[in-house]
Motif scaffolding. Sequence first.
Motif, PDB file in Angstrom:
ATOM      1  N   LEU A 337       0.827  -1.208   0.000  1.00  6.94           N
ATOM      2  CA  LEU A 337       0.000   0.000   0.000  1.00  6.94           C
ATOM      3  C   LEU A 337       0.860   1.256   0.000  1.00  6.94           C
ATOM      4  O   LEU A 337       0.519   2.260  -0.637  1.00  6.94           O
ATOM      5  N   LYS A 338       1.993   1.215   0.681  1.00  7.66           N
ATOM      6  CA  LYS A 338       2.887   2.368   0.701  1.00  7.66           C
ATOM      7  C   LYS A 338       3.473   2.633  -0.681  1.00  7.66           C
ATOM      8  O   LYS A 338       3.657   3.795  -1.081  1.00  7.66           O
ATOM      9  N   ASN A 339       3.716   1.574  -1.426  1.00  7.94           N
ATOM     10  CA  ASN A 339       4.229   1.749  -2.785  1.00  7.94           C
ATOM     11  C   ASN A 339       3.201   2.403  -3.698  1.00  7.94           C
ATOM     12  O   ASN A 339       3.547   2.860  -4.791  1.00  7.94           O
ATOM     13  N   CYS A 340       1.958   2.422  -3.267  1.00  2.08           N
ATOM     14  CA  CYS A 340       0.914   3.120  -4.024  1.00  2.08           C
ATOM     15  C   CYS A 340       0.855   4.586  -3.602  1.00  2.08           C
ATOM     16  O   CYS A 340      -0.228   5.198  -3.536  1.00  2.08           O
ATOM     17  N   THR A 341       1.993   5.131  -3.231  1.00  5.81           N
ATOM     18  CA  THR A 341       2.213   6.557  -2.957  1.00  5.81           C
ATOM     19  C   THR A 341       1.359   7.094  -1.816  1.00  5.81           C
ATOM     20  O   THR A 341       0.529   7.982  -1.987  1.00  5.81           O
ATOM     21  N   ALA A 342       1.566   6.558  -0.651  1.00  3.34           N
ATOM     22  CA  ALA A 342       0.952   7.104   0.562  1.00  3.34           C
ATOM     23  C   ALA A 342       1.869   6.819   1.733  1.00  3.34           C
ATOM     24  O   ALA A 342       2.328   5.697   1.904  1.00  3.34           O
ATOM     25  N   GLU A 343       2.142   7.833   2.545  1.00  2.81           N
ATOM     26  CA  GLU A 343       3.004   7.650   3.709  1.00  2.81           C
ATOM     27  C   GLU A 343       2.270   6.961   4.851  1.00  2.81           C
ATOM     28  O   GLU A 343       2.847   6.211   5.613  1.00  2.81           O
ATOM     29  N   ILE A 344       0.976   7.231   4.962  1.00  2.00           N
ATOM     30  CA  ILE A 344       0.161   6.563   5.973  1.00  2.00           C
ATOM     31  C   ILE A 344      -0.625   5.456   5.286  1.00  2.00           C
ATOM     32  O   ILE A 344      -1.259   5.685   4.255  1.00  2.00           O
ATOM     33  N   THR A 345      -0.573   4.256   5.839  1.00  2.00           N
ATOM     34  CA  THR A 345      -1.273   3.120   5.243  1.00  2.00           C
ATOM     35  C   THR A 345      -2.187   2.466   6.261  1.00  2.00           C
ATOM     36  O   THR A 345      -1.935   2.497   7.469  1.00  2.00           O
ATOM     37  N   CYS A 346      -3.241   1.896   5.736  1.00  2.00           N
ATOM     38  CA  CYS A 346      -4.233   1.199   6.558  1.00  2.00           C
ATOM     39  C   CYS A 346      -4.566  -0.119   5.869  1.00  2.00           C
ATOM     40  O   CYS A 346      -5.123  -0.127   4.780  1.00  2.00           O
ATOM     41  N   CYS A 347      -4.203  -1.231   6.493  1.00  2.00           N
ATOM     42  CA  CYS A 347      -4.572  -2.521   5.925  1.00  2.00           C
ATOM     43  C   CYS A 347      -5.551  -3.220   6.867  1.00  2.00           C
ATOM     44  O   CYS A 347      -5.863  -2.718   7.958  1.00  2.00           O
ATOM     45  N   HIS A 348      -6.031  -4.370   6.448  1.00  2.00           N
ATOM     46  CA  HIS A 348      -7.071  -5.065   7.204  1.00  2.00           C
ATOM     47  C   HIS A 348      -6.919  -6.558   6.967  1.00  2.00           C
ATOM     48  O   HIS A 348      -6.203  -6.995   6.056  1.00  2.00           O
ATOM     49  N   ILE A 349      -7.578  -7.359   7.774  1.00  2.00           N
ATOM     50  CA  ILE A 349      -7.575  -8.800   7.563  1.00  2.00           C
ATOM     51  C   ILE A 349      -8.127  -9.069   6.166  1.00  2.00           C
ATOM     52  O   ILE A 349      -9.246  -8.663   5.851  1.00  2.00           O
ATOM     53  N   PRO A 350      -7.360  -9.709   5.290  1.00  2.00           N
ATOM     54  CA  PRO A 350      -7.809  -9.834   3.898  1.00  2.00           C
ATOM     55  C   PRO A 350      -9.119 -10.601   3.761  1.00  2.00           C
ATOM     56  O   PRO A 350     -10.009 -10.204   3.035  1.00  2.00           O
ATOM     57  N   HIS A 351      -9.228 -11.715   4.443  1.00  2.00           N
ATOM     58  CA  HIS A 351     -10.397 -12.589   4.342  1.00  2.00           C
ATOM     59  C   HIS A 351     -10.323 -13.534   5.539  1.00  2.00           C
ATOM     60  O   HIS A 351      -9.241 -13.852   6.029  1.00  2.00           O
ATOM     61  N   MET A 352     -11.461 -13.984   5.992  1.00  2.41           N
ATOM     62  CA  MET A 352     -11.475 -14.877   7.152  1.00  2.41           C
ATOM     63  C   MET A 352     -10.661 -16.147   6.906  1.00  2.41           C
ATOM     64  O   MET A 352     -10.116 -16.740   7.836  1.00  2.41           O
TER      65      MET A 352
END
Length: 489
Positions: A337-352
């Motif tokens: 996500l950071k490589n998509c040009t953002a210094e702050i990133t937010c990820c989540h559990i992809p799938h149960m």
Amino acid sequence: MTQGLIDIHIIATNDIHGALFPSENDAGIMKAATYVKMVRRASEHLLLIDNGNALSGSVSTYFFSHSKNNFRNPMITLMNKMNYDASGISPNEFRYGLSYFNKAQAMADFPFLSANILHSRTKEPYFNSPYIIKTFNGMKIGIIGITSRGLMAKETVETVGEFAVEETVRAAKRWIRHMHDKESPDFVIALYHGGLNELVRNTDYKELTSNEAEAIIQASEGIDVMITGHQKKTLNKMIDDTLFIQAGSNMSHLCHIQLQFKGRTNTFELVNSQSELIDMTAYQEDEQLKDEVYFEEKEFRQWLKSKAGVVNDDFRLEHYEDFLAPHPFKTLLHDLLKNCTAEITCCHIPHMKAQGLSGMVTQHDLYNSYISIDHPVQLLLTGKQIHRIMERSAAALYEENGIHIRQEMLDPTVITDWRGFDYSLDLDQPIGRRVKMTLEPAAEYIIGTTDYIYRQYSDLIADGQLLKVHNRHMIELLEERLKSTLYLA
């Protein structure tokens, strides 16, 4: 047919989730075909309908959308061979993009129906007529499609600018009245891709705009059968004068409704009816249908086993709650996500059921590492908005020999994890006061996250704060990273 009587069989499927081939789940559409053939041999009047969510949700549909998008859609091929009469529309139909659905629709010998998915500019139904009329010996059955507005709000980032989604109950009421006035059907079936509110009454999944089956019936006159979906539950019950029926998901069951009508002078009277849910695990796959997609399955099986790369570290997720502790797979997602040009990133559990990565990785392993087709997005959020998202996420967490999630409060895949600023969680504090962070409430920050998080927290984020949606999804980015020296052995 008994003299003076018309016997009609209705078979309905819902939430097939792209289950094309044997072993993708315990049942699948090929077992349903065996049952449908059996009923067709016994009755000359059969209506076969689907309630949506057939075109995505499996590794095979991912393969055909990702690698074979210019070829025929195998699910549509099978549904055509089975002679489906109509399908409702689920928001998941657009999971692989609007062009993917449009190609599938163009191939189909049956219509896709939705009364409340509209052109954003003309406000006319996007997919032609919202209903069809099927006639059996002069007796008319109306079939109308309705799509949950609440579910569409969480799935439509791919169709922003194309669709306007009308309030579900209002659209249903208007079009059902129009159908009765214009067509005078003797029997009406509503394909509602949404659920019953009563089935989620005691949880935070209770969203009136997502599960409005009861409200549609109360506002509309003349619905005899409502086929619901999305809730992954089986249901077969009468509420007042309307049959509510739902076949679970992944083709574990299908709905079979038998009706008997007696002709009167100008109308038809329903004199007998019965409904049941048929367990598909008891049936074998239809061999002729398997032959229709023989070469597609062969190519798919070869792709499943093909090598995507070798991981030099252990990024396995034994359980989705592994993601709540420090974990290298979570760090990998933040890096993407950071490589998509953002210094702050937010990820989540992809799938149960996401399993992470380890060792030699096949294409099947790669898909299972993330499963969901999430696209990176850029958002412009204030510190206050970020704090509100974090507080909602933290509300479902509790500590007991590690951090866990109260699933009755929040879908685990909506739990967020942040990088790029300092923050802390204190789960002993009351809900709404658990997050301490260093961001300024009024300041604006560019955030890299996924369209899934954008949709799930859309009530806290204005449309204009979505800056960019990346064309490539997270599984593609993981595959690209596998080919780099950073994670390859």
